[in-house]
Design a protein around this motif. Sequence first.
Motif, short mmCIF file in Angstrom:
data_model
loop_
_atom_site.label_atom_id
_atom_site.label_comp_id
_atom_site.label_asym_id
_atom_site.label_seq_id
_atom_site.Cartn_x
_atom_site.Cartn_y
_atom_site.Cartn_z
N VAL A 48 0.84 -1.20 0.00
CA VAL A 48 0.00 0.00 0.00
C VAL A 48 0.88 1.26 0.00
CG1 VAL A 48 -1.66 1.32 1.38
CG2 VAL A 48 -2.04 -1.11 0.96
N GLN A 49 1.96 1.22 0.77
CA GLN A 49 2.88 2.37 0.76
C GLN A 49 3.40 2.60 -0.65
OE1 GLN A 49 5.71 1.26 3.80
NE2 GLN A 49 4.77 2.66 5.26
N GLU A 50 3.71 1.50 -1.29
CA GLU A 50 4.26 1.60 -2.64
C GLU A 50 3.20 2.14 -3.62
OE1 GLU A 50 6.91 1.51 -4.26
OE2 GLU A 50 6.06 1.35 -6.27
N ASN A 51 2.00 1.57 -3.59
CA ASN A 51 1.03 1.99 -4.61
C ASN A 51 0.40 3.35 -4.31
OD1 ASN A 51 -1.24 1.51 -2.96
ND2 ASN A 51 -1.67 -0.49 -3.87
N SER A 52 0.63 3.87 -3.08
CA SER A 52 0.10 5.22 -2.80
C SER A 52 1.21 6.26 -2.79
CB SER A 52 -0.69 5.26 -1.50
OG SER A 52 -0.43 4.23 -0.65
N LYS A 298 0.88 1.82 -8.83
CA LYS A 298 1.29 3.20 -8.58
C LYS A 298 0.67 4.07 -9.68
CE LYS A 298 5.81 4.00 -7.50
NZ LYS A 298 7.15 4.46 -7.51
N GLY A 299 0.12 5.23 -9.26
CA GLY A 299 -0.51 6.11 -10.26
C GLY A 299 -2.03 6.00 -10.24
N GLN A 300 -2.57 5.11 -9.42
CA GLN A 300 -4.03 4.99 -9.34
C GLN A 300 -4.56 5.52 -8.01
OE1 GLN A 300 -4.13 0.62 -10.55
NE2 GLN A 300 -5.90 1.42 -11.66
N CYS A 301 -3.66 6.02 -7.17
CA CYS A 301 -4.09 6.47 -5.84
C CYS A 301 -4.50 7.94 -5.88
CB CYS A 301 -2.95 6.25 -4.85
SG CYS A 301 -3.45 6.58 -3.16
N LEU A 302 -5.66 8.21 -5.27
CA LEU A 302 -6.18 9.58 -5.23
C LEU A 302 -5.82 10.26 -3.91
CD1 LEU A 302 -9.61 8.50 -6.67
CD2 LEU A 302 -8.00 9.96 -7.87
N SER A 303 -5.99 9.52 -2.82
CA SER A 303 -5.58 9.98 -1.49
C SER A 303 -5.45 8.72 -0.65
CB SER A 303 -6.61 10.96 -0.90
OG SER A 303 -7.87 10.33 -0.80
N ALA A 304 -5.09 8.86 0.62
CA ALA A 304 -4.82 7.67 1.42
C ALA A 304 -5.96 6.65 1.33
CB ALA A 304 -4.60 8.07 2.87
N ASN A 305 -5.63 5.47 0.86
CA ASN A 305 -6.58 4.34 0.78
C ASN A 305 -7.75 4.55 -0.17
OD1 ASN A 305 -5.17 2.77 2.89
ND2 ASN A 305 -5.79 4.53 4.15
N PHE A 306 -7.64 5.51 -1.06
CA PHE A 306 -8.70 5.83 -2.03
C PHE A 306 -8.06 5.79 -3.42
CE2 PHE A 306 -11.79 9.23 -3.71
CZ PHE A 306 -12.87 8.35 -3.77
N TYR A 307 -8.65 4.98 -4.31
CA TYR A 307 -8.03 4.69 -5.61
C TYR A 307 -9.05 4.83 -6.74
CZ TYR A 307 -4.61 2.27 -2.65
OH TYR A 307 -3.69 1.95 -1.68
N VAL A 308 -8.52 5.00 -7.95
CA VAL A 308 -9.39 4.98 -9.11
C VAL A 308 -9.06 3.74 -9.95
CG1 VAL A 308 -7.86 6.50 -10.50
CG2 VAL A 308 -10.29 6.32 -11.07
N ARG A 309 -10.13 3.06 -10.35
CA ARG A 309 -9.95 1.86 -11.17
C ARG A 309 -9.74 2.27 -12.64
NH1 ARG A 309 -14.92 0.55 -8.15
NH2 ARG A 309 -14.48 -1.00 -6.55
N GLY A 310 -9.40 1.30 -13.45
CA GLY A 310 -9.16 1.56 -14.87
C GLY A 310 -10.37 2.14 -15.57
N GLY A 312 -12.50 4.31 -14.27
CA GLY A 312 -12.86 5.63 -13.74
C GLY A 312 -13.69 5.58 -12.47
N THR A 313 -14.14 4.41 -12.04
CA THR A 313 -14.88 4.33 -10.76
C THR A 313 -13.84 4.27 -9.63
OG1 THR A 313 -14.98 1.91 -10.81
CG2 THR A 313 -16.81 3.12 -11.85
N ARG A 314 -14.26 4.72 -8.44
CA ARG A 314 -13.30 4.86 -7.34
C ARG A 314 -13.66 3.97 -6.15
NH1 ARG A 314 -14.07 11.07 -6.68
NH2 ARG A 314 -16.18 10.25 -6.86
N VAL A 315 -12.68 3.71 -5.31
CA VAL A 315 -12.94 2.82 -4.18
C VAL A 315 -12.03 3.16 -3.01
CG1 VAL A 315 -11.39 1.00 -5.12
CG2 VAL A 315 -13.15 0.38 -3.45
N TYR A 316 -12.64 3.14 -1.81
CA TYR A 316 -11.91 3.41 -0.55
C TYR A 316 -11.86 2.11 0.25
CZ TYR A 316 -10.45 5.66 3.74
OH TYR A 316 -9.72 6.02 4.86
N PHE A 317 -10.81 1.94 1.06
CA PHE A 317 -10.66 0.74 1.89
C PHE A 317 -10.65 1.15 3.35
CE2 PHE A 317 -9.16 -0.11 -2.32
CZ PHE A 317 -9.68 -1.36 -2.59
N PHE A 318 -11.67 0.72 4.08
CA PHE A 318 -11.94 1.22 5.45
C PHE A 318 -11.25 0.39 6.53
CE2 PHE A 318 -15.78 2.42 3.09
CZ PHE A 318 -15.93 3.75 3.47
N THR A 319 -11.04 1.06 7.69
CA THR A 319 -10.80 0.31 8.92
C THR A 319 -12.11 0.33 9.71
OG1 THR A 319 -10.16 2.25 10.21
CG2 THR A 319 -8.38 1.06 9.07
N GLN A 320 -12.20 -0.55 10.70
CA GLN A 320 -13.39 -0.58 11.55
C GLN A 320 -13.55 0.74 12.30
OE1 GLN A 320 -11.91 -4.42 13.21
NE2 GLN A 320 -14.09 -4.77 13.52
#
Length: 370
Positions: A48-52, A298-310, A312-320
């Motif tokens: 995650v560090q690498e891809n963000s 790398k290059g698909q990250c918008l902000s911490a834990n928030f990414y854009v897919r190929g 154009g839709t986006r996705v966040y990965f939550f903690t509890q």
Amino acid sequence: MAAPSEAPERRRPFGRRFLTDPTRLFQHNAWDNVEWSEEQEATAKSKVQENSSQLLPQDKQEEYEVNAKRYWDDFYKIHENGFFKDRHWLFTEFPELAPNRNPSQNEDSLCEFSCKEVSKNEGLGSCENGHCTLENRAENQLNLLKSSPRFCTEELAPQKLKQSYEDYPGSSASYRILEVGCGAGNTVFPILQTNNDPGLFVYCCDFSTTAVDLVQSNVEYDSSRCFAFVHDLCNDQSPFPMPDESLDIVILIFVLSAILPEKMQCVINKLSRLLKPGGMILLRDYGRYDLAQLRFKKGQCLSANFYVRGDGTRVYFFTQDELDDLFTRAGLQKIQNLVDRRLQVNRGKQMTMYRVWIQCKYQKPAGPQL
Ligand SMILES: C[S@@+](CC[C@H](N)C(=O)[O-])C[C@H]1O[C@@H](n2cnc3c(N)ncnc32)[C@H](O)[C@@H]1O
């Protein structure tokens, strides 16, 4: 691995296949409640560090926000209603959707994809919800981005100026469910099939007009029991067809993760206002370090834990903890907040895929709200 936040709660998971003997790994398609080793967690964190480590430029970020609806419209034009599998498991995890149901009805495996898509994608090593990314194996470790603060300018107090609702769709119902971000209806139609309460009324909305058209044109769409409407959760000017404090259940399945993190709190506040006292928000969504997060490049990250897919839709990965914060700030009380770690196995290709999902139930207090 230790959960990103609190320890898992006791529950009766419908997945009860535990991998106690590692030599049996490839004997089944999936294993439940898998433990992660410290080494595995460290590897996930480093991926995650690498891809963000490289954020998309601001103008591109804005483009994805402004055109979010169009990207989802395009998604539904391509996949129509063939992508997400109907989810009869919903009733095991969320019995509130059909309180009178016989528990032996419609038990199903927990699978968020249609079987067709899973088998098509298995072994490509890179598909999630039809949003393909290649596994990122770059070596550099750079800074993990700090979460941006969530803010919301909207008042949490009940709105004083309400539009008048006398005869709204479902006004005579005794049990009202709203699904937000309903897509093609893969949650709504199982609810209508399974919950035979004559007092039931199901609302569903999405900001994708293509998705709402798919729901309305489904042969199972029955306007005496259901009302599908276009609604953008992030648009404060977009009204709901029902009054505040009229809903028993609001359900969000893999939807909050598609919203810009800064706007999530306003969305939850808005939905919380729609609940009756005692009503509940049910959520299932992506958890931190899910396979889908680790596979972003790398290059698909918008902000911490928030990414854009190929696509154009986006996705966040939550903690509890993040979800707990969002719900409790909206005045709701925790009934359930658990992490579901599943090991999916491609027996043909001898591949393992570690999935992380979070499931929550938060309730509006029954007493008078301040
Ligand atoms: C991953 S899909 C999940 C669809 C559906 N809940 C399911 O499980 O099949 C996310 C959905 O959220 C919808 N969505 C994203 N942002 C939205 C917004 N601001 N307002 C309303 N719907 C939104 C998308 O159109 C899409 O249908």
